[in-house]
Write a protein that holds these residues in place. Structure first.
Motif, mmCIF file in Angstrom:
data_model
loop_
_atom_site.group_PDB
_atom_site.id
_atom_site.type_symbol
_atom_site.label_atom_id
_atom_site.label_comp_id
_atom_site.label_asym_id
_atom_site.label_seq_id
_atom_site.Cartn_x
_atom_site.Cartn_y
_atom_site.Cartn_z
ATOM 1 N N ASP A 97 -101.423 -29.753 -25.744
ATOM 2 C CA ASP A 97 -102.666 -30.500 -25.956
ATOM 3 C C ASP A 97 -103.323 -30.079 -27.263
ATOM 4 N N THR A 144 -107.890 -27.822 -24.127
ATOM 5 C CA THR A 144 -108.645 -28.928 -23.554
ATOM 6 C C THR A 144 -108.617 -28.845 -22.033
ATOM 7 N N THR A 145 -109.321 -29.761 -21.407
ATOM 8 C CA THR A 145 -109.310 -29.818 -19.936
ATOM 9 C C THR A 145 -108.207 -30.721 -19.417
ATOM 10 N N ASN A 146 -107.400 -31.260 -20.332
ATOM 11 C CA ASN A 146 -106.283 -32.130 -19.948
ATOM 12 C C ASN A 146 -104.988 -31.633 -20.589
ATOM 13 N N PRO A 147 -104.478 -30.474 -20.130
ATOM 14 C CA PRO A 147 -103.242 -29.948 -20.715
ATOM 15 C C PRO A 147 -102.062 -30.884 -20.489
ATOM 16 N N THR A 148 -101.211 -30.971 -21.506
ATOM 17 C CA THR A 148 -100.035 -31.839 -21.419
ATOM 18 C C THR A 148 -98.803 -30.981 -21.175
ATOM 19 N N ILE A 202 -99.427 -31.346 -15.929
ATOM 20 C CA ILE A 202 -100.850 -31.473 -15.664
ATOM 21 C C ILE A 202 -101.137 -31.110 -14.211
ATOM 22 N N GLY A 203 -102.044 -30.153 -14.052
ATOM 23 C CA GLY A 203 -102.439 -29.753 -12.704
ATOM 24 C C GLY A 203 -101.322 -29.124 -11.925
ATOM 25 N N SER A 226 -102.504 -23.815 -9.511
ATOM 26 C CA SER A 226 -103.916 -23.623 -9.236
ATOM 27 C C SER A 226 -104.139 -22.236 -8.674
ATOM 28 N N ASN A 279 -107.436 -25.103 -11.606
ATOM 29 C CA ASN A 279 -106.236 -25.208 -12.414
ATOM 30 C C ASN A 279 -106.198 -24.061 -13.406
ATOM 31 N N VAL A 313 -106.480 -24.443 -17.338
ATOM 32 C CA VAL A 313 -107.769 -24.787 -17.938
ATOM 33 C C VAL A 313 -108.649 -23.537 -17.949
ATOM 34 N N THR A 371 -111.510 -26.443 -28.661
ATOM 35 C CA THR A 371 -110.568 -27.377 -28.045
ATOM 36 C C THR A 371 -109.412 -27.755 -28.957
#
Length: 374
Positions: free
Chosen positions: A102, A266-270, A291-292, A295, A300, A303, A324
């Motif tokens: 990301d 970021t809060t949306n890791p790829t 993603i996700g 946990s 997660n 993040v 970010t």
């Protein structure tokens, strides 16, 4: 002002004693001078020179003696010392999540480039150390002014499984303790080797305002003097094992060590994509990528755990920063010294007092020589 050897201040007694002898000698001479009947002749002999000037060399000698007496007593004062002239420990997260793309080309490469720029921008006299952490934390480079060796180690870091933010803080404390005798080493804490909350690790207690206290103000650093050394902790995730960030922050605060956490990513890791050298033989498992994918306690771990990092900063007297992307991280690191407060340290004035005494003594000699007729 305080004195390392206050007993030597008794040497200052000689200054008023010598001054008294000098005044007595002047009065004795004055009584002898009045025996001359030709007062006009005496006035003519002293014409052209101010009477006070003949006392200047003696005054300078007495002043020099007083300064030497002070220097022998080892005077010290409390003065503000900027951290840029001390030591900086960079604690770098090298967990598998740092392979997330990301941030181009990936988090780890961007972090390495930003830390390199930060290290190269430090003053030459500033010592910089490197702590790397994933499933465990280790001191990769002890604090040093050798930039080449440190940067070589930075380029050679490899990823691992797990994230031990708390252990990284404790390792940083130990690195500082090796240099600063005023900072005690970290207390031993059991650090299990399995993912998840540490075995035997206390469950965070609720804060007065409700909710889990992840280090938000558990212990304030104002109770002790701030050490001139600081820790810059860069991570992209959440603590997965061992001592918690809150527990480690309490130890840092008790020692006056400030921690400046930086949450990266970021809060949306790829997807994960590290080079072969960055993997270092470790390839993220399915649960470590995507993603996700993983946990911890309902969050997660790809993040940033901002609540925990803010708590670390608040507890130790540091400040939390977020970045970010690569440019943002570079800017945060570049601006960091502006946010670091100065610390109070004892500064020895012995050498300064001794040098000043020598200057005054030489000045007195020069004045005395000018008064000697040629």
């Amino acid at each position: 002002m305080s004195f390392g050897v206050p007993l030597l201040l008794v040497t200052l007694v000689f200054v008023p004693v010598l001054l008294g002898l000098y005044v007595w000698q002047l009065r004795r001479r004055r009584r002898q001078v009045v025996r001359f009947s030709n007062v006009a002749l005496l006035r003519a002999a002293g014409a052209g020179s101010a009477s006070w000037r003949r006392h200047v060399p003696v005054a300078m000698v007495l002043c020099a003696l007083a300064l030497l007496g002070l220097a022998s007593a080892r005077p010290t004062v409390r003065a503000a010392v900027p951290t840029s002239s001390a030591t900086v420990i960079v604690a770098l997260d090298v967990s598998g999540s740092m392979c997330a793309t990301d941030v181009v080309p990936n988090r780890l490469s961007a972090a390495q480039a930003a830390v390199r720029t930060f290290v190269e921008g430090q003053p030459d006299e500033t010592k910089v150390g490197l702590v790397v952490f994933s499933g465990f934390a280790e001191l990769a480079v002890a604090p040093t002014t050798n930039r080449d060796g440190l940067l070589a180690s930075l380029d050679a870091v490899t990823t691992g499984r797990g994230t031990t933010i708390g252990a990284a803080i404790l390792r940083s404390i130990d690195a500082i303790a090796e240099l600063d005798p005023n900072v005690a080493p970290a207390d031993a804490v059991d650090e299990p080797t399995t993912d998840g909350p540490g075995l035997g690790t206390p469950t965070p207690t609720p804060s007065p305002g409700g909710g889990a206290d992840l280090g938000a103000g558990a212990v304030t650093g104002s109770a002790t003097d701030k050490a001139p050394e600081i820790v810059v902790l860069l991570t992209d995730g959440a603590n997965t094992r061992g001592v918690t960030p809150a527990q480690a922050a309490e130890q840092a605060a008790a020692r006056g060590v400030r921690v400046y956490p930086i949450g990266f990513g970021t809060t949306n890791p790829t997807q994960m994509a590290c080079t072969r050298d960055q993997y270092g033989g470790f390839t993220p498992r399915v649960r470590d990528s995507g993603i996700g994918a993983g946990s911890l306690a309902g969050r997660n771990f790809l993040v940033v755990d901002e609540a925990a990092l803010r708590g670390v900063a608040r507890t130790t007297g540091g400040a939390y920063f977020a970045a970010t992307d690569a440019d943002g991280l570079t800017k945060v690191l570049a601006d960091l010294p502006k946010h670091v407060t100065v610390s109070e340290q004892d500064v020895d004035l012995s050498a300064a007092a001794g040098i000043l005494a020598a200057v005054v003594l030489l000045a007195g000699l020069a004045v005395s020589l000018r008064r000697i007729p040629t």
